[in-house]
Design an enzyme around this catalytic site. Structure first.
Site, short mmCIF file in Angstrom:
data_model
loop_
_atom_site.label_atom_id
_atom_site.label_comp_id
_atom_site.label_asym_id
_atom_site.label_seq_id
_atom_site.Cartn_x
_atom_site.Cartn_y
_atom_site.Cartn_z
N ASP A 46 68.28 62.06 31.74
CA ASP A 46 68.93 60.77 31.53
C ASP A 46 70.34 60.70 32.12
O ASP A 46 71.03 59.69 31.95
CB ASP A 46 69.05 60.48 30.03
CG ASP A 46 67.69 60.30 29.39
OD1 ASP A 46 66.75 59.93 30.12
OD2 ASP A 46 67.58 60.53 28.17
N HIS A 252 86.36 75.19 53.37
CA HIS A 252 85.98 74.27 52.30
C HIS A 252 85.62 75.02 51.02
O HIS A 252 84.67 74.66 50.32
CB HIS A 252 84.82 73.37 52.76
CG HIS A 252 85.27 72.31 53.71
ND1 HIS A 252 84.41 71.50 54.41
CD2 HIS A 252 86.51 71.93 54.10
CE1 HIS A 252 85.10 70.67 55.18
NE2 HIS A 252 86.37 70.91 55.01
N ASP A 269 93.77 72.16 48.60
CA ASP A 269 93.46 70.94 49.35
C ASP A 269 92.73 70.04 48.36
O ASP A 269 91.54 70.23 48.10
CB ASP A 269 92.59 71.27 50.57
CG ASP A 269 92.27 70.05 51.43
OD1 ASP A 269 92.49 68.92 50.96
OD2 ASP A 269 91.79 70.24 52.56
N ASP A 280 94.58 62.73 50.62
CA ASP A 280 94.09 64.02 51.12
C ASP A 280 95.31 64.90 51.40
O ASP A 280 96.00 64.69 52.41
CB ASP A 280 93.27 63.76 52.39
CG ASP A 280 92.55 65.00 52.89
OD1 ASP A 280 92.62 66.05 52.23
OD2 ASP A 280 91.91 64.90 53.95
N HIS A 363 89.73 73.94 63.29
CA HIS A 363 89.46 72.53 63.00
C HIS A 363 90.47 71.65 63.72
O HIS A 363 91.45 72.15 64.28
CB HIS A 363 89.47 72.27 61.49
CG HIS A 363 90.76 72.61 60.78
ND1 HIS A 363 91.86 71.79 60.79
CD2 HIS A 363 91.11 73.70 60.03
CE1 HIS A 363 92.81 72.34 60.06
NE2 HIS A 363 92.39 73.51 59.60
N HIS A 367 92.11 63.36 60.76
CA HIS A 367 90.95 62.44 60.75
C HIS A 367 91.42 61.14 60.16
O HIS A 367 92.45 61.08 59.47
CB HIS A 367 89.79 63.05 59.94
CG HIS A 367 90.20 63.52 58.56
ND1 HIS A 367 90.33 62.68 57.49
CD2 HIS A 367 90.54 64.76 58.10
CE1 HIS A 367 90.70 63.39 56.42
NE2 HIS A 367 90.87 64.64 56.77
N HIS A 374 87.05 61.11 54.99
CA HIS A 374 86.90 61.14 56.46
C HIS A 374 86.45 59.73 56.80
O HIS A 374 85.26 59.42 56.80
CB HIS A 374 85.87 62.18 56.88
CG HIS A 374 86.34 63.58 56.68
ND1 HIS A 374 85.60 64.68 57.02
CD2 HIS A 374 87.50 64.08 56.18
CE1 HIS A 374 86.27 65.79 56.74
NE2 HIS A 374 87.44 65.44 56.21
N GLU A 406 97.11 67.78 59.65
CA GLU A 406 96.78 68.95 58.84
C GLU A 406 96.48 70.21 59.65
O GLU A 406 95.37 70.72 59.64
CB GLU A 406 95.58 68.64 57.94
CG GLU A 406 94.37 68.04 58.65
CD GLU A 406 93.18 67.88 57.69
OE1 GLU A 406 92.82 68.87 57.04
OE2 GLU A 406 92.62 66.78 57.61
N TYR A 410 94.29 80.63 59.94
CA TYR A 410 93.41 81.38 59.05
C TYR A 410 93.16 82.74 59.71
O TYR A 410 92.49 82.80 60.76
CB TYR A 410 92.10 80.61 58.85
CG TYR A 410 92.36 79.16 58.52
CD1 TYR A 410 92.58 78.74 57.20
CD2 TYR A 410 92.45 78.20 59.53
CE1 TYR A 410 92.87 77.41 56.91
CE2 TYR A 410 92.74 76.87 59.26
CZ TYR A 410 92.95 76.49 57.94
OH TYR A 410 93.24 75.18 57.66
N ARG A 427 97.22 76.02 55.28
CA ARG A 427 97.06 74.67 55.82
C ARG A 427 98.11 73.79 55.16
O ARG A 427 98.41 73.99 53.97
CB ARG A 427 95.64 74.12 55.56
CG ARG A 427 95.41 72.73 56.08
CD ARG A 427 93.92 72.36 56.20
NE ARG A 427 93.17 72.34 54.96
CZ ARG A 427 92.31 73.27 54.58
NH1 ARG A 427 92.10 74.33 55.33
NH2 ARG A 427 91.67 73.17 53.43
N GLU A 429 98.89 69.65 54.85
CA GLU A 429 98.26 68.37 55.16
C GLU A 429 98.99 67.23 54.48
O GLU A 429 99.21 67.26 53.26
CB GLU A 429 96.80 68.39 54.69
CG GLU A 429 96.08 67.07 54.88
CD GLU A 429 94.59 67.15 54.56
OE1 GLU A 429 94.19 67.99 53.73
OE2 GLU A 429 93.83 66.36 55.16
N1 GLY Z 1 89.95 67.57 52.36
C1 GLY Z 1 89.12 67.54 53.49
C2 GLY Z 1 89.89 67.51 54.72
O1 GLY Z 1 91.06 67.85 54.71
O2 GLY Z 1 89.42 67.10 55.73
MN MN Z 2 91.88 66.12 55.63
MN MN Z 3 92.24 67.92 52.92
#
Ligand code: GLY
Ligand code: MN
Ligand code: MN
Length: 471
Positions: A46, A252, A269, A280, A363, A367, A374, A406, A410, A427, A429
Site C-alpha cells: 500500500d 555518485h 553534494d 545543487d 565529468h 549542467h 540536470h 562544479e 579525484y 568537488r 559546486e
Molecule cells: N548532484 C548531481 C550533480 O552535481 O550533477
Molecule cells: Mn551538479
Molecule cells: Mn551536485
C-alpha cells in the site's frame, strides 16, 4: 533565515507560459498540445514512493496533484475553451485518507484554466477536442503509456470519419519548444531558485558545523535533510552524496555508514528541491576542521578552477567556455603537483589535447539547472552548421539561463601518482544565473575558501553547537 510563508498560486505566471505555447503553436499552424503529469509509483503493497509531478506539466500549470493532464487547443473556436485541465474529482472518502483535492472546478478557478474535467472523462473529451484539428503536439515516444493513450484517442476520432470528422494528420514533438522556454528562467523561477540555494547553503553550513572525526556519513545527511525541511523545502533535489575519505572518489556515492576519520576529507553534494525547483551544491571539507597540506594543495587548485570557470560565465560565452577554463587550471595543477608526470608533457596544452587530465577529472564542469537538477535544454545549437568534426556548436549563454559550476579532482591510488594525494576526492559546486556581464551565484551563503571553511568549523566547535549559533 525566515520561516517559509504559505505559498500562493502564481496564476498569471502559468497562464502566461501557456499563452506562449499557444502563440508558438498558432504560428506553426495550430493544433492541440497534450501534457500529462507524472504517474504515481508503487513502492510496495500500500506504500507509494513520494509523488513527484511531471516537470513540463508543472511548468505550464503549477498543479501538483497526480492523475492530471493538460490540453492546450491552439485551434479552438473563439467560444471554446483553449486551456483545459483534467484532474481527480473531489472525493470525501479519498480526501479523508489522502488529503485535499482541488477537483475540476476548484482547480479551474485556482489555476486559471478555461475549463476542467474529471480525469475519468479524458477518453471521452480528448477525442472531441482533437476532432478536425490539424496537428497533435506531445512528448513523442517518451512513454509507452502516453503513446498508447494517444493511439486510442486518434482511433476514436478516426472512428467518426464517416460522420465527416477528420483526425489530426500530423504529430509533432512538443518537447523542444518547452525545453527552450524552460532554459531561460523568468523572475518567478529565479526567486524560487535563489531561496532554494539559500536553504541548501544553510544545510551545508549545518553539516560542516556538525562534523567531527568519528561522525558517520548518515549523521551528516541527517543534518542536511533536517535543514531542507526546517526551511520549507519539500525534498532533496537528488540523492544526497555524503562521502568520507576515499568514498569521495566515487562520483555518485550515496551517504552510507562510513565513519569519518581524523585526516579524511568529507565531500557533500546535496541540495533541496523547493516549490518544484532544484538547487545543487557541493562542498568538500576536512573532518578534523583543518586541511592537511596535500588536501589544501588540491583544494586550492579546484577552487581556482572553479573561479576561472565563474569568470568566463556570462551572456555571449558558450556553454563549453567554463569547462575549458576549469580544465586548463586543473591540468596545470596536475602538472604542478606531479600527479601527471611533467617529463611526459611539454605544456598544459598537451595535457588538454591528450585528455591526460581525464583519469582525475572525468565529468563536465556544469549542467543546466532548474525544475530538474540536470535540467532540460540542448547543450548545442540545434540546426546550426556543424564543424569539420560533424559537431554542432556549443550553445551560447543568455541572461536567465541557470547552470552549475562544479569542477573536481579525484585521485584514486595510481602508480606514479605521489601517495600523499591518494584517495583525495574534491568537488566544489555552486549554482549560477547567467547575466549580461557575468553571473550571479546563488549558493555562496556557505563558505567556499579553505580558510573560511576552517574558520566556520572552528567557530562551531568553540560554541559546541551543531550550527545553531552560526545560522
Ligand atoms: N548532484 C548531481 C550533480 O552535481 O550533477
Ligand atoms: Mn551538479
Ligand atoms: Mn551536485
Amino acid at each position: 533565515m525566515n520561516q517559509p510563508t504559505e505559498p500562493t498560486i502564481a496564476i498569471d505566471v502559468y497562464r502566461k507560459r501557456r499563452e506562449r505555447v499557444f502563440a508558438a503553436l498558432r504560428a506553426a499552424g495550430g493544433g492541440v498540445a497534450i501534457v500529462p503529469t507524472g504517474p504515481e509509483a508503487l513502492r510496495n503493497r500500500d506504500a507509494d514512493y513520494p509523488y513527484r509531478h511531471d516537470s513540463y506539466f508543472y511548468y505550464l500549470t503549477g498543479f501538483t496533484e497526480p492523475e492530471a493532464l493538460l490540453v492546450l487547443d491552439a485551434s479552438a473556436a473563439p467560444d471554446a475553451p483553449a486551456s483545459v485541465l483534467f484532474c481527480r474529482e473531489k472525493n470525501v472518502e479519498r480526501e479523508t485518507w489522502e488529503g485535499f483535492r482541488f477537483g475540476p472546478e476548484g482547480a479551474r478557478e485556482a489555476f486559471g484554466f478555461d475549463a476542467a474535467f474529471a480525469i475519468g472523462e479524458v477518453d471521452a473529451q480528448v477525442p472531441r477536442i482533437l476532432a478536425d484539428k490539424p496537428v497533435l503536439h506531445y512528448a513523442l515516444g517518451s512513454s509507452s503509456e502516453l503513446d498508447a493513450q494517444v493511439r486510442g484517442w486518434l482511433d476514436a476520432v478516426r472512428a467518426q470519419g464517416r460522420g465527416g470528422v477528420a483526425a489530426p494528420t500530423a504529430a509533432r514533438d512538443l518537447i523542444p519548444l518547452l525545453d527552450d522556454m524552460r532554459l531561460i528562467k523568468d523572475e518567478h523561477e529565479l526567486a524560487i531558485m535563489r531561496r532554494a540555494g539559500q536553504i541548501s547553503a544553510q544545510a551545508h553550513r549545518r553539516a560542516m558545523a556538525a562534523c567531527h572525526p568519528g561522525v558517520r556519513e548518515y549523521e551528516l545527511e541527517a543534518e542536511l535533510l533536517y535543514t531542507f525541511r526546517k526551511f520549507g523545502a519539500q525534498a532533496p533535489a537528488y540523492t544526497s552524496i555524503v562521502a568520507a575519505g576515499a568514498n569521495a572518489c566515487v562520483l555518485h556515492y550515496p551517504a552510507g555508514n562510513a565513519i569519518a576519520q581524523d585526516g579524511d576529507l568529507i565531500l557533500i553534494d546535496a541540495a533541496c528541491e523547493l516549490d518544484g525547483y532544484a538547487s545543487d551544491i557541493t562542498r568538500t571539507f576536512p573532518a578534523s576542521g583543518r586541511f592537511t597540506p596535500a588536501q589544501r594543495e588540491l583544494y586550492d587548485i579546484v577552487l581556482a578552477a572553479q573561479q576561472a570557470a565563474i569568470d568566463v560565465t556570462r551572456a555571449g560565452a558558450t556553454f563549453d567556455d567554463p569547462h575549458q577554463a576549469a580544465v586548463r587550471v586543473l591540468s596545470q595543477g596536475l602538472l604542478d603537483t606531479g600527479i601527471l608526470d611533467r617529463t611526459k608533457f611539454a605544456s598544459v596544452n598537451n595535457v588538454i589535447a591528450e585528455r591526460a587530465y581525464a583519469p582525475f577529472y572525468m565529468h563536465r564542469t556544469g549542467h543546466w539547472l532548474g525544475i530538474d537538477v540536470h535540467d532540460c535544454g540542448d547543450y548545442r545549437e540545434r540546426g546550426a552548421p556543424r564543424d569539420e568534426t560533424g559537431a554542432l556548436p556549443w550553445r551560447t549563454l543568455k541572461p536567465g539561463m541557470t547552470l552549475t559550476i562544479e569542477p573536481g579532482l579525484y585521485i584514486r591510488p595510481t602508480e606514479g601518482v605521489p601517495e600523499r594525494y591518494w584517495n583525495i576526492g574534491i568537488r566544489i559546486e555552486d549554482d549560477a544565473i547567467v547575466t549580461a556581464n557575468g553571473c550571479e551565484l546563488l549558493t555562496r551563503d556557505v563558505a567556499v575558501g579553505a580558510d573560511a571553511i576552517e574558520a566556520l568549523m572552528q567557530a562551531a566547535r568553540a560554541s559546541n553547537e551543531t550550527g545553531k549559533s552560526i545560522a
